[in-house]
Scaffold this motif. Sequence first.
Motif, PDB file in Angstrom:
ATOM      1  N   LEU A  98       0.833  -1.175   0.111  1.00 49.03           N
ATOM      2  CA  LEU A  98      -0.005  -0.109   0.040  1.00 49.03           C
ATOM      3  C   LEU A  98       0.924   1.391   0.098  1.00 49.03           C
ATOM      4  N   GLU A  99       2.133   1.294   0.833  1.00 42.50           N
ATOM      5  CA  GLU A  99       2.978   2.288   0.813  1.00 42.50           C
ATOM      6  C   GLU A  99       3.494   2.886  -0.313  1.00 42.50           C
ATOM      7  N   ASN A 100       4.213   1.780  -1.016  1.00 40.15           N
ATOM      8  CA  ASN A 100       4.882   1.807  -2.495  1.00 40.15           C
ATOM      9  C   ASN A 100       4.716   0.863  -3.418  1.00 40.15           C
ATOM     10  N   PRO A 101       3.613   0.800  -4.082  1.00 40.39           N
ATOM     11  CA  PRO A 101       3.098  -0.402  -5.039  1.00 40.39           C
ATOM     12  C   PRO A 101       4.116  -0.566  -6.077  1.00 40.39           C
ATOM     13  N   LYS A 102       4.600   0.450  -6.794  1.00 40.38           N
ATOM     14  CA  LYS A 102       5.428   0.398  -7.769  1.00 40.38           C
ATOM     15  C   LYS A 102       6.883  -0.373  -7.268  1.00 40.38           C
ATOM     16  N   VAL A 103       7.377  -0.222  -6.247  1.00 38.56           N
ATOM     17  CA  VAL A 103       8.311  -1.051  -5.859  1.00 38.56           C
ATOM     18  C   VAL A 103       8.141  -2.412  -5.448  1.00 38.56           C
ATOM     19  N   GLU A 104       7.132  -2.536  -4.783  1.00 32.82           N
ATOM     20  CA  GLU A 104       6.700  -4.081  -4.406  1.00 32.82           C
ATOM     21  C   GLU A 104       6.326  -4.759  -5.473  1.00 32.82           C
ATOM     22  N   ILE A 105       5.356  -4.185  -6.602  1.00 33.35           N
ATOM     23  CA  ILE A 105       4.857  -5.073  -7.725  1.00 33.35           C
ATOM     24  C   ILE A 105       6.201  -5.300  -8.363  1.00 33.35           C
ATOM     25  N   GLU A 158      -0.312  -1.085 -16.542  1.00 33.38           N
ATOM     26  CA  GLU A 158      -1.489  -1.474 -15.911  1.00 33.38           C
ATOM     27  C   GLU A 158      -1.746  -2.294 -14.637  1.00 33.38           C
ATOM     28  N   MET A 159      -0.525  -2.675 -14.267  1.00 32.54           N
ATOM     29  CA  MET A 159      -0.323  -3.087 -12.885  1.00 32.54           C
ATOM     30  C   MET A 159      -0.677  -2.487 -11.688  1.00 32.54           C
ATOM     31  N   LEU A 160      -0.376  -1.195 -11.814  1.00 30.45           N
ATOM     32  CA  LEU A 160      -0.344  -0.200 -10.767  1.00 30.45           C
ATOM     33  C   LEU A 160      -1.626   0.467 -10.530  1.00 30.45           C
ATOM     34  N   SER A 161      -2.484   0.103 -11.463  1.00 30.97           N
ATOM     35  CA  SER A 161      -3.765   0.726 -11.476  1.00 30.97           C
ATOM     36  C   SER A 161      -4.810   0.120 -10.718  1.00 30.97           C
TER      37      SER A 161
END
Length: 169
Positions: free
Chosen positions: A145-152, A166-169
């Motif tokens: 939740l805090e940093n979705p781009k890094v975690e994903i 698209e994975m970030l939306s």
Amino acid sequence: HDLWEHVDQGLVNKIVEPLRHDLNGKSGLEVFNLIVERYLKKVKAMIFVDQTPENYRFFGHLSNGLEDCKFVFLCRDPRAVVCSQKNRWKKRFNGYADIPLSRAVMLMLRYNPILNALAWNDAQSVLNEYRMGDQVHVVKFEKLLENPKVEIGELCKFVGIPLAEEMLS
């Protein structure tokens, strides 16, 4: 049974029926692997994903038998898990009218913070036992939740696929 909860059962039957004669003498793991392979071909997908939380119970069996599989554990603060479980039944009365009243009542009656905590602890024990292997990746829900781009991004690297916007939306 939980493993196939979100899978199109009609499609699975179409895949399994022609295989019936090939299944004799195969282990449960071999049958599982065969069905997943056929299912992936049929739906033209490369990755099979199952999100059933209770399937952590089968992790040891699957990880030992399917060495090329990757497993992702999504971990959440146990206090948040218990709170979420406590409030699940209220969804029916907070805008989710499509949830049957009988389901809402069942969720309310099944809520037990002690059992929920024990189930969370059991899942964590399995995770701790297998955490160090290269088949396992842990995602902490709060970090996601805090940093979705890094975690994903880390998750994509682990499973060997590129990160797509698209994975970030």
